[in-house]
Design a protein around this motif. Structure first.
Motif, PDB file in Angstrom:
ATOM      1  N   ASP A  36      40.670  31.762  34.539  1.00  0.00           N
ATOM      2  CA  ASP A  36      39.670  32.553  35.265  1.00  0.00           C
ATOM      3  C   ASP A  36      38.329  31.819  35.297  1.00  0.00           C
ATOM      4  N   THR A  37      37.922  31.318  34.136  1.00  0.00           N
ATOM      5  CA  THR A  37      36.619  30.660  34.034  1.00  0.00           C
ATOM      6  C   THR A  37      36.596  29.368  34.833  1.00  0.00           C
ATOM      7  N   GLY A  39      38.306  28.779  37.471  1.00  0.00           N
ATOM      8  CA  GLY A  39      38.241  29.181  38.877  1.00  0.00           C
ATOM      9  C   GLY A  39      36.836  29.552  39.302  1.00  0.00           C
ATOM     10  N   ILE A  40      36.120  30.268  38.433  1.00  0.00           N
ATOM     11  CA  ILE A  40      34.745  30.646  38.760  1.00  0.00           C
ATOM     12  C   ILE A  40      33.827  29.421  38.746  1.00  0.00           C
ATOM     13  N   LYS A  43      34.245  27.962  42.077  1.00  0.00           N
ATOM     14  CA  LYS A  43      33.547  28.748  43.103  1.00  0.00           C
ATOM     15  C   LYS A  43      32.042  28.502  43.060  1.00  0.00           C
ATOM     16  N   ALA A 228      33.506  35.648  34.269  1.00  0.00           N
ATOM     17  CA  ALA A 228      34.941  35.755  33.967  1.00  0.00           C
ATOM     18  C   ALA A 228      35.222  36.734  32.835  1.00  0.00           C
ATOM     19  N   PHE A 234      37.315  40.879  36.357  1.00  0.00           N
ATOM     20  CA  PHE A 234      38.601  40.332  35.924  1.00  0.00           C
ATOM     21  C   PHE A 234      39.249  41.313  34.944  1.00  0.00           C
ATOM     22  N   TYR A 248      47.611  33.666  40.322  1.00  0.00           N
ATOM     23  CA  TYR A 248      46.595  32.728  40.794  1.00  0.00           C
ATOM     24  C   TYR A 248      47.028  32.079  42.104  1.00  0.00           C
ATOM     25  N   VAL A 252      41.447  34.957  40.897  1.00  0.00           N
ATOM     26  CA  VAL A 252      40.096  34.382  40.958  1.00  0.00           C
ATOM     27  C   VAL A 252      39.403  34.776  42.252  1.00  0.00           C
ATOM     28  N   TRP A 256      35.911  36.878  42.367  1.00  0.00           N
ATOM     29  CA  TRP A 256      34.725  36.352  43.054  1.00  0.00           C
ATOM     30  C   TRP A 256      34.235  37.332  44.113  1.00  0.00           C
TER      31      TRP A 256
END
Length: 939
Positions: A36-37, A39-40, A43, A228, A234, A248, A252, A256
């Motif tokens: 998750d982190t 992915g952020i 972004k 995240a 999340f 995934y 994510v 976002w």
């Protein structure tokens, strides 16, 4: 993947990262939080971080993106340790059984509890814990700092390797080789996943990070981790759900979308001409503004700009026009505009908001009012209630600026696109304070504008100069504005930035600075623009087609003499302003004027009103004496106040009275006298009465002396003596401004002052400067000269973080209270007759959200005498005791928790520690010793 690796993989996925409010119902696997982190981070790097941050970090876009993703994917690798899993599974026995049952050794007790926090443990795992991968120490330090506090060398004594120092915390045992292998295999799996997400085949492909990159990536990682970790974005899983790769990338993308992060702002204005300036501000640029634009337009490597020009000439518009060009050149993502006080920040908020809306025509951006009382600014509060910018049914934004809720936290204040706040927000970039990296990443992506840069004392200047050094290291353009800047201060600020740029940005041991003018340091031409272009310092004398305004100076020794003169001058109408140096003096002058001046309207404005009353007073004075005021508004009106009338309030007085103050501040005050003159052929909407056609400033002295004890206590005698020495019978504005400021602040010239009183005052002044500079160093962040983010914060200062926040100002100690009153029935009321139309408040009921906010707005600082060393503790204890007895339930309100509430009686009076206090909208908070009242009654 081998059979053994597959076994390790399935076991590693049992490790926990988070639990929910009910830990026996919800959880989040470590592998998912890391993904998750990451992915952020991707972004943020692709959609939010401006190019200027990449340049500040010294990385290209591919390096920055790969590094950001990798760090996001390994940031919590320190949670894959026996100690962390023992803590998080304490309230979730089901997961404890699963993890230990799979072979992980997780103890229940640790002799070294707290010695391996997971962020710091992660740093050591990455740099020392794996043979397969070698992660640059500079990369691992970012992981160690992701909870806002880089590790300090003294954190563990003697042993340079945390894993060797506390092996049980990492592996659960010192001897269990199979258990150790399982933990190490988990670290391997995490790193492999991180490399895959980052698109690299080896950790050798990651760059060795300079200090600037470590700080900025730490700030980005903190931001991503906070997002995240928010379960609204999340969601957690049920305990029987172990997550799946099929979640995934949709998980994510959905997270976002829930954050609704605003688009990053980008300026497209590479050059600003007169026509575009007129579109932005509604008028063509004057000579000062045109010079500023030419300097910015012509700079190849713009750095620091210092604009010195008179009050009311339009320096704000000059700075904003320049900032739009600089943001385009540097590919910045916003601006920070810092002002001396909360009042000046509030006053400029609407102007900057309107500008921000104009330059945001293509995107929807976030605005932030950043100071300690921003949530109590009603205009800003209403914007915050609206949330993000409004979007219609067709997806078209109707309001290009919004107050985004994610940026509302104090530590996130500088992350919004357009930030207007007190200069403290900029100074705190150089404060040894947890999460300082967030402030740096916010500023590294902006153009910085600091107004009234002369208004900071020696203590604050230490933080200003250190922050400038960091901005130079990042390549951030900075604009400093001042009406009254001593030439020595100009030299210091320019050298501070340019030398730091050469050393930290260009990596030169010895700066190679060139100056286009040999006299730039001593130049007293006014207005004046000084700026840097790379390592070249340039300067432009600005020729104005504006005649000097001659201000007559007159001196009176008593308040009655001043009142008689003011009365005579206002016989034909018009308005006056009286500025005192203390609240008590302003209140005394107001009382005397009220008793002696007939048919004159009075407004008293100072810092010891509650917030709502201050806002109302400020609105009233601008309505009656502002640019749009007319003859009926101004007729026989006198505004009386303190230093709050000195800066950034756009009002106009026909005649002024002031107590003596240092020359730069005196000139600021005079800048409100005949402020709105005819310009460019426009007719004024009022004409000054005949007796007030020529500007006149009356200096109110104290009998035979030039200043009273209150003025001496506020400013010190040295600058008052020197200011009094150079004053004559008139001042020419702006012509005399540089000459007078340099005269007073040139310590080498004693102005023929030779007596012992002056010598003592000078010695005290010099010693005070030294003491202030030395005192500032306690919390001052290191220069951007070291190689590692480690050791930038001392562990010894951790408990003093709250004190450190206040340390950017060397202010006199004070006690802040919320002012309410109690009627004879025991009901709690507002000190004014409930302007909010709220139901009666009870001491036995916790106020609801809106009630709590309104009560929290009733704040003011008690006079300094209440915070003196000999009585501060007693007063706080007395207030706390009263609150415990009467208002214990109010402490349950998040708005009121920890606040001191001062209850007045129904007549708005009370007694506190031997003092009688009273409050009114007319005069604010007043106080006197109880024995003075008793003596008056006996007489």
């Amino acid at each position: 993947m081998s059979t053994t690796d597959q076994g390790y993989f399935s076991k590693y996925r049992l490790l926990m990262a988070k639990t929910g409010r009910d830990p026996e119902e919800e959880w989040l696997p470590l592998w998912m939080h890391l993904k998750d982190t990451a992915g952020i981070m991707k972004k943020l790097a692709n959609k939010w971080i401006p190019e200027s941050v990449l340049a500040a970090a010294g990385l290209n876009s591919d390096q920055f993106l790969a590094t950001a993703i990798f760090l996001g994917a390994v940031h919590d690798i320190g949670k894959a340790t026996s100690y962390f899993q023992s803590i998080i599974t304490q309230s979730c026995p089901q997961k404890y059984e699963e993890i230990t049952g799979s072979g992980f050794v997780v103890n229940k007790k640790y002799r070294s509890a707290g010695k391996t926090p997971h962020a710091h443990a992660g740093q050591w795992i990455l740099q020392n814990g794996m043979n397969e991968f070698k992660v640059h120490e500079s990369q691992s330090m970012v992981v160690g700092a992701h909870h806002g506090k880089p590790i300090h060398i003294d954190f563990f004594m003697g042993e340079p390797d945390m894993i060797r120092a506390y092996p049980v915390n990492f592996f659960g045992s010192e001897e269990n080789d199979s258990g150790k292998a399982l933990w190490e295999a988990s670290w391997y799996m995490i790193t492999v996943q991180a490399m895959k997400l980052a698109g690299i085949g080896s950790t050798d492909e990651l760059p060795d990070l300079a200090l600037e990159a470590q700080v900025l990536l730490s700030g980005l990682l903190i931001t991503a981790d906070w997002i995240a970790s928010n379960t609204d974005y999340f969601p957690l899983l049920t305990l029987d759900d172990y997550g799946d790769e099929s979640f995934y990338p949709q998980r994510v993308n959905d997270g976002w979308k829930r954050v609704t992060f605003p688009e990053g702002w980008h300026s497209e204005i590479h050059i600003m001409d007169e026509k575009l300036f007129e579109i932005r501000f509604g008028f063509l640029p004057n000579e000062v503004q045109a010079h500023m634009l030419r300097a910015v337009n012509g700079s190849q490597t713009p750095g620091i700009f210092i604009l010195e020009a008179q009050m009311g000439i339009g320096k704000t518009e000059a700075a904003l026009g320049a900032a739009e060009v600089l943001a385009c050149r540097k590919e910045s993502g916003g601006i920070f505009f810092g002002l001396p006080t909360q009042a000046t920040s509030n006053g400029l908020f609407r102007r900057l908001y309107n500008w921000g809306a104009k330059v945001s025509e293509e995107t929807v951006n976030a605005v932030r009012l950043a100071h300690g009382s921003a949530e109590f600014n009603e205009e800003y509060h209403q914007l915050a209630l609206q949330g993000s910018a409004y979007v219609d049914e067709d997806g078209q934004a109707q309001d290009r600026l919004g107050v985004h809720p994610w940026f509302q936290g104090n530590k996130r204040a500088l992350l919004a696109d357009f930030v207007i706040g007190t200069v403290d927000q900029f100074l705190m970039a150089s404060l040894k304070r947890k999460h300082f990296m967030l402030r740096h990443i916010g500023l590294a992506g902006k153009v910085v504008v600091i107004d009234e840069c002369h208004a900071y004392d020696a203590y604050m200047n230490e933080y200003l100069e250190r922050s400038l050094q960091w901005m130079a290291a990042y390549g951030v353009p900075v604009i400093l504005l001042s009406a009254t800047l001593p030439s020595e201060r100009r030299k210091t600020l320019i050298d501070c930035y340019v030398k730091a740029y050469s050393k930290y940005r260009l990596g030169k041991r010895k700066p190679e600075i060139t100056y286009t003018r040999s006299d730039w340091k001593e130049n007293t031409v006014y207005p004046l623009l000084t700026w840097s272009d790379g390592e070249t310092v340039k300067q432009a004398d600005i020729q104005q087609d504006i005649p000097d305004k001659t201000v007559k100076l007159r001196y009176v020794d008593t308040i009655p003499d001043m009142i008689r003169l003011m009365d005579e001058r206002l016989q034909d109408g018009g308005c006056g302003c009286i500025i005192a140096n203390t609240v008590k003096a302003a209140q005394e002058i107001y009382t005397a004027c009220k008793e002696s001046l007939e048919h004159v309207r009075l407004i008293l404005y100072h810092a010891q009103f509650t917030m709502p009353d201050r806002y109302e007073k400020e609105k009233l004075l601008l309505e009656k004496m502002g640019k749009a005021s007319d003859n009926s508004d101004r007729n026989r009106l006198v505004l009386i106040g303190t230093q709050v009338l000195e800066q950034s309030l756009d009002y106009d007085a026909d005649i002024m009275v002031t107590q003596l103050c240092p020359i730069d501040l005196l000139l600021q005050r005079i800048g409100r006298l005949h402020r709105h003159n005819k310009r460019d052929g426009d007719e004024e909407n009022y004409s000054r009465p005949g007796r007030l056609r020529k500007p006149e400033c009356i200096i109110l002295r104290d009998g035979d002396g030039s200043y009273d004890s209150g003025s001496s206590a506020v400013y010190g005698e040295y600058l008052l003596m020197r200011t009094g020495q150079i004053l004559g019978t008139e001042i020419k504005i702006p012509g005399d401004i540089p000459y007078m400021v340099q005269k007073v602040y040139d310590q080498k010239n004693d102005l023929e002052l030779t007596d012992e009183i002056y010598k003592t005052a000078k010695e005290k002044y010099i010693n005070t400067l030294k003491t202030k500079k030395q005192g500032a160093k306690r919390y001052l962040l290191n220069k951007p000269s070291q190689k590692e983010i480690s050791n930038m914060l001392d562990t010894s200062e951790e408990s003093s973080e709250k004190a450190a926040e206040a340390s950017v100002r060397d202010s006199v100690s004070s006690i802040e209270v919320l002012l309410m009153k109690e009627n004879e029935n025991g009901d709690i009321l507002f000190v004014r007759d409930d302007p909010y139309k709220m139901p009666m408040l009870s001491s036995y009921r916790t106020p609801d959200h809106e009630e709590g906010r309104m009560i929290a707005m009733q704040r003011l600082r008690l006079p300094h005498i209440f915070a003196a060393a000999w009585n501060k503790k007693e007063i706080i204890e007395e207030l706390e005791d009263r609150n415990r007895k009467r208002l214990a339930e109010w402490q349950l309100s998040p708005w009121l928790r920890g606040e001191l509430i001062l209850l007045l009686g129904q007549d708005n009076r009370t007694e506190l520690n031997g003092y009688l206090l009273s409050y009114s909208f007319e005069k604010g908070l007043e106080y006197k010793r109880k024995e003075e009242e008793d003596a008056g009654k006996r007489i």
